[in-house]
Design a protein around this motif. Structure first.
Motif, PDB file in Angstrom:
ATOM      1  N   GLN A 436     -85.576  69.798  43.763  1.00  0.00           N
ATOM      2  CA  GLN A 436     -86.157  68.555  43.258  1.00  0.00           C
ATOM      3  C   GLN A 436     -87.443  68.810  42.487  1.00  0.00           C
ATOM      4  OE1 GLN A 436     -86.415  65.874  46.576  1.00  0.00           O
ATOM      5  NE2 GLN A 436     -84.290  65.243  46.335  1.00  0.00           N
ATOM      6  N   GLN A 440     -87.844  68.229  38.336  1.00  0.00           N
ATOM      7  CA  GLN A 440     -88.775  67.288  37.743  1.00  0.00           C
ATOM      8  C   GLN A 440     -89.726  67.996  36.793  1.00  0.00           C
ATOM      9  OE1 GLN A 440     -90.259  64.032  39.422  1.00  0.00           O
ATOM     10  NE2 GLN A 440     -88.362  63.540  40.488  1.00  0.00           N
ATOM     11  N   GLU A 495     -77.718  65.854  38.363  1.00  0.00           N
ATOM     12  CA  GLU A 495     -78.794  65.980  39.340  1.00  0.00           C
ATOM     13  C   GLU A 495     -78.587  64.994  40.494  1.00  0.00           C
ATOM     14  OE1 GLU A 495     -82.557  65.749  37.296  1.00  0.00           O
ATOM     15  OE2 GLU A 495     -83.544  65.525  39.250  1.00  0.00           O
ATOM     16  N   GLN A 499     -77.721  65.781  44.412  1.00  0.00           N
ATOM     17  CA  GLN A 499     -78.570  65.174  45.428  1.00  0.00           C
ATOM     18  C   GLN A 499     -77.717  64.398  46.441  1.00  0.00           C
ATOM     19  OE1 GLN A 499     -80.755  61.459  44.766  1.00  0.00           O
ATOM     20  NE2 GLN A 499     -82.552  62.752  44.790  1.00  0.00           N
ATOM     21  N   ASN A 520     -87.959  61.468  45.921  1.00  0.00           N
ATOM     22  CA  ASN A 520     -87.708  62.120  44.634  1.00  0.00           C
ATOM     23  C   ASN A 520     -87.284  61.111  43.583  1.00  0.00           C
ATOM     24  OD1 ASN A 520     -86.997  64.473  42.848  1.00  0.00           O
ATOM     25  ND2 ASN A 520     -85.025  63.434  43.020  1.00  0.00           N
ATOM     26  N   GLU A 524     -88.560  60.268  40.052  1.00  0.00           N
ATOM     27  CA  GLU A 524     -87.575  60.576  38.999  1.00  0.00           C
ATOM     28  C   GLU A 524     -87.491  59.427  37.986  1.00  0.00           C
ATOM     29  OE1 GLU A 524     -85.383  63.380  39.189  1.00  0.00           O
ATOM     30  OE2 GLU A 524     -84.269  62.875  37.382  1.00  0.00           O
TER      31      GLU A 524
END
Lengths: 633, 633
Positions: A436, A440, A495, A499, A520, A524
């Motif tokens: 994560q 990012q 992504e 996740q 996250n 995000e």
């Protein structure tokens, strides 16, 4: 350049530049003349009837052109692309110029009836539909062959004469949007309708999904926290958590379909008729007759494509998967070796050595991922799909499978071969959190910083340190054409997909995963918004009715997670203690529960309607009306 | 009756009777007058513009009317129902009167352009669409209320004034059809196109499926025979047989979709636009506004219906299932008791007693099935579905689940609770063979015999022992109106569905099942054909594009059979001998194989396209043409 290309003067005050065309440096005058003439020419003469204006830059090489269109032209274009807009009676209907008065907010002088994203989409559509008539080649470039019906813009792009086409940002609008989107530190929904007006439906739908998914994870996160805080290890609590998770993940995916139907209905894309898809630009073949359109275009045998897919691509993907598993086994050997080394000669150096295998493995995985991505793109391109959509689906499938294995194979190995729950929990946490953070950083913050530096330098070079909104058009275009290109929502969905895997596959071992995912996703949203608004060129809007193949991918993941969670629960010592005499009974019970859960999942998916009742009624009403209209004829 | 109802004289030579309307004895003159006037009245006056003629029978009660239509009227009706016919360029297009010249075999004097089944379907559609204008009730029957837009025929049917509407057989055609269908003892395909012309698509599709399914079973039967002959008991052979069966059953269901698409494409029903469905005749509710059509009609809250389904029907079905299981347990107790009794006092009587439980159980099951069927019909009717299709789906689901349990619960019990493979094989064989014999007898041969006896008596009464084709119209109608009504393909599909269960669920225990199924289906084709042609009234043709919910039912059965076969193989002593040390490894291996097979099934279903490529291209071509036409507008 003194000739009048357009039937409107290019310096006419109401010329609003919407799309930028960049030609290669040194493009022949003859070619430019021909191309711009085609753009401004009347529809009847096979032109696009748009407005075009050269951008006079400092160095004055005259390779950048701005494209716009009159209000009337845009309305006619909206009809051509089949836009669906809201009527005065609140129903959604396909826009036609003749029935324009019945549409909400329509007025002959209201230039905001179409959103800017829609206008740019229309211009892109018109440019791409500029087709060769009797030209055999692009004037000035004999090697760039044309045949009747070939898209001129696509040929210009593939022969390198046209460098890029991109829509212009609207500084004013962007400022407003970014303020309401991520400018305030305040808990609120994203302005999805505004995002849709600015970036189009595909991107708005991604942010809608991201937001929905984050909200949907909150109950899992909330239930997960006490497990961590109180270190609950009772099997019944775990079973409850896992069962809740499984039904919940089915429910959220079903509900998403309904929510997405509501959104896209109001955006008009749910009703939009799919346009006939033209061959993608990379498609090649012998010139033949398309059996569907009867037009001359390259054709490529479907059997050849199937052979390429099943005899080359499939084995290659399998080989890559095998190789990836092999690398994983080496990693576990290295890990073992490092452990033994550390135990034998305990020193600072040896404890440092403990981290070496993980680092090497992470680096190798990253490298493999990148190489594989190139290979997958090359292979899918070589499979020579006629349609962009089928190219995308095959690419997504290839990348998805490999990424799934790379991310989760080691976890599967730890869970179901090593049976080490402690290690599983630890690895899961490490993988989730590091991926994560890295994502990012690599995805938004780094490009943002690079972009900012670049912009400063550019501005310095132009000797004017104004704020963004004061930039002249020339400066704006010069800045934007250097920005990176946003290649679509693929990586963003990937992504989220991975996740979702971290959260659901082993949810009963690490209930805290959902908490990290929620945290996250909140950041995000901000970093993705930043990326869209500041880092990349504005992308062309693309009408879509749903998230497509990703829905299927998420649903498959949730089926796999039923299996993994059932096995994990079956392996837990608490459950084992319940069946002290017979391992067999345990396994049979677990298998039974798994099958029941899967059956419930499928029944749920079958029973919950994909569209809410009111949307169903509205769609049925439209269908009924068109049937009635047919009868009246 | 001397008034001229029709704009064509009823004794006009080209009046061809197509449909029979039987009114109740003693229907008021006023009502008859009104109803026949509505039938012959011009479209513009809200009539159906058909031809009608009273049938003068011996006793002359004047309650039977023959309906026909002029050729022109039928062509206009074909446009109204949206028939799809083949064009001169071999493409399939929706028929319109204005483009009639472009259709294959069309000529103004060719009265065979529309098949008789299509003509009858059109007349039925026109009659059902005869709607009340400003009448508040049916003249002469104040209790039979009408409201604007209510179908007159449906109200007449529900209030008992109209006894029945049925299409007339065509003696000539029927003779030809039955000769080529079942008249010759010769191995050949069924004349599906002729069946379709005579009975319509729904029935032709059923016979097509029956034939396809029989062919598809042949490989299973062929592979099954050596298992029986050589008494192969090696596990590897069984595993191979089961694995083949599972993949084969997936493949045949997928391939059927393709074959059915090819058939219905050429029949035109694949392309036929679904008409807007009117409420079914049993539907009732407060008069309100339909949100879709905006018309006044009875409305019934969907929430109330959901409540009835989930709070009443679902618990009731569950209760019935439980009760059925309970009865099965009693049966096994009885069986046990009879065995003990036989062992204790071995005599002729006691060995006879051994059969008593089975006989009682069979009778009880039959009684339960019938009671449940009535209950299911009552409940589904009480759920008050607006559409016939949704009524049918709910009814099918209810009956399917119960029949599945009744047929297979005892086998499941024997297999997975008693673990008695010998008994399983024996029970399976007994159930399969007896059910097949009973079905064929009860379904076709018995009614055929009764019908024949009845016909003879009727003919005697009419004092004319002519052959079928020489019968006068009066005699023909008198005979046909007394024939039984064919209630649709439900029971026929159900029989095939259960047979598929017998063949696939326990295929590795009794490989011979497929052989019996094939033999049964060959005679089934003949007995079903006999039933359609000789026993029942001619049914109205019903256009359908596929076998609908049955596809899903068969697919579900094949998923269940993966699970059962894997368990059976896991339980076999040969496989057990492979894992002498650990039962756990055995179970885990079986579970793994099962999941792999299921995964392969789903991937196969996903990868095999539902329509063959040429049909896909033809459909895409039509879609493209309509898009182009829209652009030209």
């Amino acid at each position: 350049m003194e000739e009048s290309w357009s039937f409107l003067d290019t310096f006419e005050p109401n010329f609003r530049p919407l799309v930028v065309i960049e030609l290669a440096k040194g493009t022949k005058e003859e070619t430019i003349k021909w191309f711009t003439k085609r753009i401004v020419d009347k529809k009847a003469n096979g032109g696009a009837q748009l407005l075009v204006k050269p951008l006079v830059t400092e160095n004055g090489d005259g390779t950048i052109y701005l494209v716009g269109a009159s209000h009337l032209r845009l309305l006619l274009g909206a009809e051509a692309v089949g836009l669906v807009k809201e009527c005065n009676d609140n129903s959604m209907r396909t826009f036609t110029y003749s029935s324009r008065k019945t549409f909400k907010d329509f007025a002959d002088d209201n230039h905001n009836f179409l959103t800017v994203a829609e206008c740019q989409y229309i211009i892109k559509h018109e440019l791409e539909n500029l087709r060769a008539k009797d030209e055999k080649m692009i004037p000035g470039y004999p090697q760039a062959k044309l045949y009747p019906g070939k898209s001129v813009v696509r040929r210009l792009l593939t022969s390198g004469i046209l460098v890029q086409i991109f829509p212009l940002h609207d500084r004013e609008e962007l400022k407003k949007l970014s303020h309401s989107w991520y400018g305030q530190v305040k808990v609120r929904y994203q302005p999805l309708d505004e995002i849709r007006c600015y970036f189009g439906e595909t991107i708005a739908l991604y942010f809608g999904f991201l937001e929905y998914f984050t909200f949907a994870l909150i109950p899992m996160a909330v239930i997960g926290i006490p497990y961590y805080v109180f270190a609950w290890e009772d099997y019944d609590k775990y079973v409850m958590f896992a069962a809740f998770n499984l039904l919940w993940s089915t429910a959220i995916l079903e509900v998403w379909k309904r929510i997405s139907a509501v959104m896209t209905y109001h955006w008009g894309t749910l009703l939009m008729k799919r346009q006939f898809e033209e061959p993608r630009s990379g498609f090649h073949g012998v010139l033949g007759i398309n059996p569907i359109t009867g037009r001359e275009e390259p054709v490529y045998s479907s059997i050849k494509r199937q052979l390429r897919i099943y005899l080359v691509s499939l084995p290659f993907v399998c080989l890559c998967l095998y190789f990836s598993l092999y690398v994983m086994m080496i990693y576990f050997d290295l890990e073992q070796w490092a452990l033994v080394y550390h135990e034998e000669n305990e020193s600072n150096f040896s404890s440092l050595m403990l981290f070496v295998p993980s680092i090497i493995y992470a680096v190798v995985i990253e490298i493999m991922n990148r190489i594989y991505r190139y290979a997958a793109e090359f292979l899918t391109s070589w499979e020579n799909h006629r349609l962009e959509s089928s190219y995308q689906n095959h690419l997504i499938l290839k990348v998805l499978v490999f990424n799934f294995l790379n991310c989760f194979a080691s976890l599967f190995y730890i869970a179901f071969v090593l049976f080490d729950m402690k290690l599983l929990r630890q690895s899961l946490a490490t993988l989730l959190i590091t991926s994560q953070i890295l994502n990012q950083f690599a995805e938004s913050l780094l490009p943002y910083w690079l972009q900012k530096r670049h912009k400063k330098r550019m501005k310095k070079r132009m000797c004017s340190l104004k704020t963004d909104t004061d930039l002249s058009l020339v400066e704006q275009v010069t800045l934007e054409k250097e920005m990176g290109t946003y290649f679509g929502t693929f990586d963003d969905y990937l992504e989220l997909f991975l996740q979702f895997g971290y959260v659901s596959l082993f949810s009963c071992v690490y209930p805290l995963a959902a908490v990290f995912a929620v945290l996250n996703n909140i950041t995000e949203i901000y970093s993705d918004a930043l990326k869209m608004c500041r880092v990349y060129k504005r992308p062309f809007a693309e009408p879509t009715a749903n998230i497509g193949v990703w829905q299927l991918a998420f649903e498959t993941m949730s089926v796999i997670s039923v299996v993994t969670n059932c096995i994990l629960i079956g392996m837990s010592p608490q459950v084992n203690a319940l069946f002290p005499d017979s391992k067999m009974d345990l396994i049979l019970t677990v298998a039974l529960v798994e099958h029941l859960l899967l059956a419930i999942k499928f029944i749920m998916a079958f029973v919950i309607p994909d569209k809410p009742r009111d949307i169903q009624i509205k769609l049925a009403k439209l269908e009924f009306e068109s049937l009635e209209a047919l009868k009246q004829q």
